[in-house]
Scaffold this motif. Sequence first.
Motif, PDB file in Angstrom:
ATOM      1  N   LEU A  20       0.828  -1.206   0.000  1.00 32.70           N
ATOM      2  CA  LEU A  20       0.000   0.000   0.000  1.00 32.70           C
ATOM      3  C   LEU A  20       0.862   1.255   0.000  1.00 32.70           C
ATOM      4  O   LEU A  20       0.610   2.198  -0.763  1.00 32.70           O
ATOM      5  CB  LEU A  20      -0.939  -0.006   1.209  1.00 32.70           C
ATOM      6  CG  LEU A  20      -1.853   1.209   1.362  1.00 32.70           C
ATOM      7  CD1 LEU A  20      -2.838   1.275   0.205  1.00 32.70           C
ATOM      8  CD2 LEU A  20      -2.572   1.157   2.686  1.00 32.70           C
ATOM      9  N   SER A  21       1.905   1.285   0.808  1.00 27.43           N
ATOM     10  CA  SER A  21       2.766   2.463   0.866  1.00 27.43           C
ATOM     11  C   SER A  21       3.550   2.646  -0.430  1.00 27.43           C
ATOM     12  O   SER A  21       3.738   3.770  -0.892  1.00 27.43           O
ATOM     13  CB  SER A  21       3.711   2.392   2.067  1.00 27.43           C
ATOM     14  OG  SER A  21       4.591   1.304   1.930  1.00 27.43           O
ATOM     15  N   ILE A  22       3.995   1.544  -1.035  1.00 27.03           N
ATOM     16  CA  ILE A  22       4.693   1.649  -2.320  1.00 27.03           C
ATOM     17  C   ILE A  22       3.753   2.195  -3.388  1.00 27.03           C
ATOM     18  O   ILE A  22       4.136   3.067  -4.184  1.00 27.03           O
ATOM     19  CB  ILE A  22       5.275   0.281  -2.734  1.00 27.03           C
ATOM     20  CG1 ILE A  22       6.451  -0.075  -1.834  1.00 27.03           C
ATOM     21  CG2 ILE A  22       5.707   0.288  -4.189  1.00 27.03           C
ATOM     22  CD1 ILE A  22       6.983  -1.477  -2.035  1.00 27.03           C
ATOM     23  N   VAL A  73       2.129   6.509  -7.036  1.00 30.19           N
ATOM     24  CA  VAL A  73       1.093   7.327  -7.664  1.00 30.19           C
ATOM     25  C   VAL A  73       1.411   8.815  -7.513  1.00 30.19           C
ATOM     26  O   VAL A  73       1.326   9.587  -8.478  1.00 30.19           O
ATOM     27  CB  VAL A  73      -0.296   6.994  -7.076  1.00 30.19           C
ATOM     28  CG1 VAL A  73      -1.335   8.045  -7.445  1.00 30.19           C
ATOM     29  CG2 VAL A  73      -0.744   5.622  -7.533  1.00 30.19           C
ATOM     30  N   PHE A  74       1.807   9.239  -6.324  1.00 34.49           N
ATOM     31  CA  PHE A  74       2.102  10.660  -6.107  1.00 34.49           C
ATOM     32  C   PHE A  74       3.360  11.092  -6.846  1.00 34.49           C
ATOM     33  O   PHE A  74       3.414  12.184  -7.415  1.00 34.49           O
ATOM     34  CB  PHE A  74       2.226  10.965  -4.611  1.00 34.49           C
ATOM     35  CG  PHE A  74       0.907  11.237  -3.959  1.00 34.49           C
ATOM     36  CD1 PHE A  74       0.375  12.511  -3.941  1.00 34.49           C
ATOM     37  CD2 PHE A  74       0.178  10.211  -3.384  1.00 34.49           C
ATOM     38  CE1 PHE A  74      -0.849  12.771  -3.356  1.00 34.49           C
ATOM     39  CE2 PHE A  74      -1.042  10.448  -2.801  1.00 34.49           C
ATOM     40  CZ  PHE A  74      -1.565  11.725  -2.783  1.00 34.49           C
ATOM     41  N   TYR A 114       5.255  14.053 -11.456  1.00 35.06           N
ATOM     42  CA  TYR A 114       6.222  14.100 -12.552  1.00 35.06           C
ATOM     43  C   TYR A 114       5.535  14.390 -13.885  1.00 35.06           C
ATOM     44  O   TYR A 114       6.004  15.201 -14.682  1.00 35.06           O
ATOM     45  CB  TYR A 114       6.987  12.775 -12.626  1.00 35.06           C
ATOM     46  CG  TYR A 114       7.946  12.681 -13.788  1.00 35.06           C
ATOM     47  CD1 TYR A 114       9.192  13.280 -13.722  1.00 35.06           C
ATOM     48  CD2 TYR A 114       7.599  11.993 -14.946  1.00 35.06           C
ATOM     49  CE1 TYR A 114      10.077  13.204 -14.785  1.00 35.06           C
ATOM     50  CE2 TYR A 114       8.473  11.905 -16.013  1.00 35.06           C
ATOM     51  CZ  TYR A 114       9.717  12.509 -15.928  1.00 35.06           C
ATOM     52  OH  TYR A 114      10.578  12.440 -16.984  1.00 35.06           O
ATOM     53  N   PHE A 115       4.401  13.728 -14.128  1.00 28.89           N
ATOM     54  CA  PHE A 115       3.730  13.886 -15.414  1.00 28.89           C
ATOM     55  C   PHE A 115       2.951  15.194 -15.539  1.00 28.89           C
ATOM     56  O   PHE A 115       2.686  15.632 -16.656  1.00 28.89           O
ATOM     57  CB  PHE A 115       2.821  12.687 -15.693  1.00 28.89           C
ATOM     58  CG  PHE A 115       3.592  11.453 -16.071  1.00 28.89           C
ATOM     59  CD1 PHE A 115       4.521  11.472 -17.093  1.00 28.89           C
ATOM     60  CD2 PHE A 115       3.394  10.270 -15.382  1.00 28.89           C
ATOM     61  CE1 PHE A 115       5.237  10.346 -17.441  1.00 28.89           C
ATOM     62  CE2 PHE A 115       4.098   9.136 -15.720  1.00 28.89           C
ATOM     63  CZ  PHE A 115       5.029   9.162 -16.758  1.00 28.89           C
ATOM     64  N   ILE A 116       2.578  15.832 -14.428  1.00 27.81           N
ATOM     65  CA  ILE A 116       1.881  17.123 -14.534  1.00 27.81           C
ATOM     66  C   ILE A 116       2.859  18.296 -14.546  1.00 27.81           C
ATOM     67  O   ILE A 116       2.446  19.432 -14.733  1.00 27.81           O
ATOM     68  CB  ILE A 116       0.846  17.322 -13.403  1.00 27.81           C
ATOM     69  CG1 ILE A 116       1.518  17.419 -12.040  1.00 27.81           C
ATOM     70  CG2 ILE A 116      -0.217  16.252 -13.437  1.00 27.81           C
ATOM     71  CD1 ILE A 116       0.592  17.897 -10.934  1.00 27.81           C
ATOM     72  N   GLY A 153       6.362  15.096  -5.105  1.00 30.02           N
ATOM     73  CA  GLY A 153       5.338  14.061  -5.029  1.00 30.02           C
ATOM     74  C   GLY A 153       5.767  12.905  -4.142  1.00 30.02           C
ATOM     75  O   GLY A 153       4.965  12.347  -3.397  1.00 30.02           O
ATOM     76  N   ALA A 154       7.055  12.546  -4.206  1.00 31.03           N
ATOM     77  CA  ALA A 154       7.566  11.467  -3.354  1.00 31.03           C
ATOM     78  C   ALA A 154       7.497  11.863  -1.879  1.00 31.03           C
ATOM     79  O   ALA A 154       7.146  11.049  -1.025  1.00 31.03           O
ATOM     80  CB  ALA A 154       8.996  11.122  -3.743  1.00 31.03           C
TER      81      ALA A 154
END
Length: 81
Positions: free
Chosen positions: A24-26, A31-32, A37-39, A54-55
């Motif tokens: 779950l944490s990974i 995702v964040f 990165y992509f935005i 995000g990380a």
Amino acid sequence: MSNKKTSTNVEIWADLVNIKDLLLSIAICLVFTLGAYFIAPNKAPLPLFFGLGGAVIGFILTSCLIKPKRIVKEESDGDHQ
């Protein structure tokens, strides 16, 4: 007698970790990190900084959501007065 909780744990760096919490944490951090990165705008250092941000956000979120399950017991030697 086997304990059901110990069967879902895995040893990482000499510590027992619950597999469900680890995955779950990974997933949350992934995702964040990738989302930020992509935005990010497509200028040289910005995707790196957005991804790192995000990380950090993912790490803070998982630290709040997943509580440690370790039980610490203090024992005295009896030598100290």
